[in-house]
Design an enzyme around this catalytic site. Structure first.
Site, short mmCIF file in Angstrom:
data_model
loop_
_atom_site.label_atom_id
_atom_site.label_comp_id
_atom_site.label_asym_id
_atom_site.label_seq_id
_atom_site.Cartn_x
_atom_site.Cartn_y
_atom_site.Cartn_z
N GLU A 244 -0.85 -2.44 2.77
CA GLU A 244 -0.86 -1.54 3.94
C GLU A 244 -0.65 -0.07 3.58
O GLU A 244 -0.01 0.67 4.32
CB GLU A 244 0.17 -1.99 4.99
CG GLU A 244 -0.26 -3.27 5.69
CD GLU A 244 0.21 -3.36 7.14
OE1 GLU A 244 0.47 -2.32 7.77
OE2 GLU A 244 0.28 -4.50 7.65
N HIS B 180 8.72 -4.62 6.63
CA HIS B 180 8.93 -5.78 5.77
C HIS B 180 10.00 -5.44 4.73
O HIS B 180 10.22 -4.26 4.44
CB HIS B 180 7.65 -6.12 5.01
CG HIS B 180 6.59 -6.76 5.84
ND1 HIS B 180 6.06 -7.99 5.57
CD2 HIS B 180 5.95 -6.33 6.95
CE1 HIS B 180 5.15 -8.29 6.46
NE2 HIS B 180 5.05 -7.30 7.32
#
Lengths: 409, 409
Positions: free
Chosen positions: A49, A272
């Site tokens: 990402e 995360h």
């Protein structure tokens, strides 16, 4: 912390959640990630990402001294979001795009635009050749009613295929990334059974991090409780997996994850948690030639995967049928409208009863319906072909397994 | 003609030109191809442009006794057109899609819809493992002003990458297909130098076929002279390439092509000629461990390829800019129209001077411009990312080569 043991490899993996203007504190978090990597100096950094090339270039500059070798995998409209930074020379890279990755009209989920793929880099770790893979599979938005399950299973299937076929020449294989699958999810079992990859968290001697190795935790301020419900302790969807070969043994000495909050910072690195695994290599001649034994349950796993793919196929076929039917209705409406408008034109002298505004608006609507359904038809056809392709290969795998069993008895 | 020598492998490759309703005598030609294969019984059959699955299924049924193992590679809207039939067991298959493949709006060229890819099958040839590849690259429509050159060079680059990375475990590598490149074209040089693949036509001891091994010939009634001008003797764009490994030697004993006309038939098998190569395997311990030596000119070839990719990149960037500019103009036109229509609405009492028909037509035009340019912008962005990705990898390859040379001196 510098790595002094020449046989140890420290691997770091993080989903950076780097959507510019949408992700919170994006540039501040990249600064923090850069600082962390400069300090910790892991041998191999696998990031997901990293959607903006500018952020990649920022990290590249920041890590130019510690990690001189780097690659950013480009794909799709926005990019693949995958980046690798390494202390060790990168000899070669390869990108393999997954054939399925969600739907373009589900723009709020955005996965389709990311061009999800698996990136591979061939590295030299001393005298050993390591194939390092980084990937990010389609997100799971609703575990109970997961409309992307078939896509994720096909991605896991394509991932294991790609790793198996490209790693024959490698001494060591390392995979890091956000698989968006719980440890015992179908795709994860498929991946591990077929490739023989071992889970660093399950194999580590020492572990320091969130309980259960979870990487999406309730304490993270960027996460809504809804995302991890009903797993209030969090879920484990990011992994570092590895395997050796006949030429090298590999094991996991220790593993750690970040724990949400970061000292001296009001927010964490990402939504995360980051993973770090310290892997121990041994290139002795007595390398663990554990042949990638396919467990007996492999046929069951592939059969389960085939079932999911078939469900996805059935769904895609239904959607394509709906698109075709709507298209035909749009066409019929257009003809009807033209017929109504044409009647007074043929009956010379009669006045046009159709208000012009309505005529044009209706025609525009018909054209919009035709165009949309045409594009959807094409899209679903591609989806069907990809699902059929994966199902064909799974059928071949099951048939081969059966024939092997027949030969054994 | 049955193959009795266990160490000989007969490979057949043909571009079938199987566009239903468009290609001439399509079903009759498939009948002829089926008959030929039943009679000749080559070990491995590599077909391209089998666009319709029905035709594949027809061949599968026809060849069920001679070629029990088969795979049809599905991809894109229509399919990849690639099929493989084999006498030897197929253990595994993998499809790798090229990131670039022409433009969807060049519908009359049609390549984009075909989902061009390279298909791989892992076969057992006695005790040896063979990786067999079949592919079809983007066609060349105008050699002088080839707007697809960058796409084809990137495809050749991705093909060599895929073959190199997936063939480490193979004893023998065989590639057949329509490369749409002349023998000395850039992509062909790139492919051969990087993979070490050898051209069956150039290496064969015996040859029987069209002069110069050409596979597009003027005598073929399905070909217009324009297609092969100024090469009146024909052009060679279909190939069978092969290489051995440290575990097995491979050579080409004989090769043949069809010669346009077919006995007892008013037309040939396809618009391309079919190739058959008889390859000789030797799994002796003294296998030719010719390491895939990268010739000194490799840097030159990659540099040439980089230049072509950069030209393509420049062109794609220009096209994207044009799309963006046109989109902005469409938007400006829409605003202008709305402004003109709004003026009398604000100045109460004034009459609407804008004829309603013109208003709606103009608005529809603006929306059409906006939609088209938006889609084109997305498309060109994907193209740019793919070209940049390939260029990055080529730069890495050149840099590595340079650093190797530095180490040698």
């Amino acid at each position: 912390m510098d790595n002094t043991d020449p046989d140890a490899v420290r691997v770091f993996s993080l989903n950076c959640w780097g959507i510019r203007y949408l992700s919170k504190y994006c540039s501040q978090r990249y600064h923090m990630i850069g600082e962390l990597l400069c300090k910790e100096k892991p041998d191999i950094v696998l990031l997901q990402e990293v959607w903006s090339e500018k952020d990649y270039l920022f990290l590249k500059k920041k890590l130019s001294c510690t990690h001189p070798y780097t690659h950013y995998f480009k794909s799709g409209v926005i990019g693949s979001g995958l980046a690798i930074f390494s202390k060790h020379r990168i000899h070669d890279t390869l990108l393999h795009r997954y054939s399925l990755n969600g739907y373009p009209y589900m723009a709020h989920h955005g996965d389709w635009f990311g061009g999800k793929a698996v990136g591979m880099a061939v590295l030299s770790l001393g005298s050993l050749t390591a194939n390092v893979y980084v990937t990010h599979l389609h997100a799971e938005y609703n575990r109970e009613k997961d409309s992307y399950l078939a896509h994720r299973v096909v991605q896991a299937w394509e991932l294991q295929q790609f790793i198996r076929h490209t790693s024959a020449g490698a001494d060591v294989v390392i995979l890091g990334g956000d698989l968006n699958m719980h440890p015992q999810d179908l795709g994860n079992r498929l991946l591990r059974s077929y490739t023989g990859l071992r889970d660093a968290y399950a194999e580590t001697a020492k572990f320091d991090g969130c309980e259960g190795g979870v990487t999406l935790i309730a304490d993270n301020p960027f996460i809504s409780q809804k995302e991890i419900f009903p797993f209030e302790k969090g879920i484990r969807i990011d992994y570092i997996l590895f395997k050796g070969s006949s030429r090298a043994e590999i094991g996991c000495d220790s593993m750690s994850t970040t724990k949400g909050s970061v000292a001296d910072s009001p927010f964490p690195f990402s939504d995360h948690e980051a993973l770090t695994a310290e892997l121990k290599l041994n290139s002795a001649q007595t390398g663990n030639d554990k042949p990638c034994k396919t467990p007996d349950s492999l046929v069951d796993i592939v059969t389960e995967a085939r079932t999911e793919v078939k469900v996805g196929l059935h769904c895609a076929e239904r959607m394509r049928y709906t698109a075709a039917r709507t298209g035909v209705m749009g066409l019929a409406l257009l003809f009807l409208e033209l017929a109504i408008a044409a009647v007074p034109w043929f009956a010379l002298g009669a006045e046009q009863p159709f208000p012009q505004t309505s005529f044009y608006l209706l025609a525009a609507l018909c054209f919009a319906i035709l165009l949309t359904t045409f594009l959807l038809y094409i899209f679903y056809t591609i989806e069907i072909k990809s699902l059929q392709g994966a199902e064909d290969q799974m059928r071949l795998a099951v048939a081969l397994r059966h024939s092997c069993e027949c030969l054994c008895f």
